[in-house]
Design an enzyme around this catalytic site. Structure first.
Site, PDB file in Angstrom:
ATOM      1  CG  LEU A 101      -2.228  -0.928   1.477  1.00  9.07           C
ATOM      2  CD1 LEU A 101      -2.857  -1.144   2.595  1.00  9.07           C
ATOM      3  CD2 LEU A 101      -2.904  -1.035  -0.026  1.00  9.07           C
ATOM      4  CG  ASP A 102       0.894   4.123  -3.313  1.00 12.32           C
ATOM      5  OD1 ASP A 102       1.225   2.961  -3.942  1.00 12.32           O
ATOM      6  OD2 ASP A 102      -0.092   4.237  -4.099  1.00 12.32           O
ATOM      7  CE  LYS A 103       5.006   9.183   4.619  1.00 16.55           C
ATOM      8  NZ  LYS A 103       6.293  10.069   4.536  1.00 16.55           N
ATOM      9  CG  HIS A 183       1.773   4.442  -7.604  1.00 13.49           C
ATOM     10  ND1 HIS A 183       2.219   3.897  -6.396  1.00 13.49           N
ATOM     11  CD2 HIS A 183       3.116   4.331  -7.791  1.00 13.49           C
ATOM     12  CE1 HIS A 183       3.073   4.669  -5.819  1.00 13.49           C
ATOM     13  NE2 HIS A 183       3.812   5.557  -6.168  1.00 13.49           N
ATOM     14  CE  LYS A 186      -2.538   6.892  -4.362  1.00  8.91           C
ATOM     15  NZ  LYS A 186      -1.200   6.779  -3.845  1.00  8.91           N
TER      16      LYS A 186
END
Ligand code: URA
Length: 238
Positions: A101-103, A183, A186
């Site tokens: 998972l992205d930051k 990502h 997004k």
């Protein structure tokens, strides 16, 4: 060496809150070293065999830990702030995250020591569903839904069909993916001329966060483990 309290150990193993596991202990369903123990404060000797309703907890070959990831943590061992700092008290040596998972993404992040399970949960061939809650800069459209359902072309790669559904406010949507590219959420909305403002993973296959508070982690329950294994064609105990 004095052992840790039984209720604390069981709560950490994901069997419920301290209150719930204390009830479980008092009801006589827990055995330590082969003996029924009904005192929640009982000091568990290090390495003792723990059983609940005859199911061994200490002899598990693999660990699977569910984390409710808050924003601000990086899915990496080496870069900080690392999600591993949220797993204090768990044996993290052989644990790998199931996807990243992205930051700035929140939500369900599973860790496992089981290489084949990890592979099956992340490989597009097994089409394991990942459900995301997304807040967008602008409302999602019917055209977005159609494009996602047909499978977007992203960087020359054909994506698997994804399901988009609206919440009451059309800038809040749920998106179900069957793969996990870099990502991906997004970039899918970016490709449609929109922007993700907030992202949370709600589920992974049959697993959901339930009422696990943000920033907290717990072991999977035996029944969760079983449905997860079954979802990718593995058998419990492998
Ligand atoms: N897709 C993204 O863009 N980011 C995540 O963290 C997960 C899925």
């Amino acid at each position: 060496m004095k052992g840790e309290r039984l209720d604390k150990v069981l709560a950490r193993l994901g069997l419920g809150s301290r209150k719930e596991v204390a009830r479980l202990v008092r009801s006589g369903q827990v055995q330590v070293g082969g003996r029924v123990v009904q005192d929640p404060a009982f000091p568990v000797p290090p390495g003792a065999r723990l059983e609940v309703n005859g199911q061994s907890l200490a002899l598990r070959r693999h660990h699977h830990i569910l984390l409710h990831k808050p924003a601000g943590y990086i899915t990496s061992r080496t870069e900080g702030p690392s999600v591993y700092t949220l797993l204090e008290g768990f044996p993290t040596r052989d644990l790998s995250p199931v996807g990243r998972l992205d930051k700035d993404t929140e939500g369900l992040l599973l860790f496992t020591t089981h290489g084949e399970l990890l592979h099956r949960l992340t490989h597009p061939r097994h089409k394991v569903e990942k459900r995301y809650l997304v807040h967008l800069e602008r409302p999602a459209t019917w055209e977005d839904q159609k494009a996602f359902r047909q499978g977007l072309l992203l960087d020359g790669k054909q994506l698997l069909p994804a399901e988009l559904t609206w919440q009451e406010d059309p800038t809040w949507v749920e998106l179900v993916l069957r793969e996990g590219r870099f990502h991906q959420v997004k970039r899918m909305f970016q490709a449609r001329g929109n922007r993700v403002l907030y992202l949370k993973r709600l589920s992974l296959g049959p697993l959901t966060l339930g009422d696990l508070p943000k920033g907290q982690a717990r072991y999977l329950l035996p029944e969760e483990e079983e449905v997860l294994y079954r979802a990718v064609g593995l058998f419990t105990g492998t």
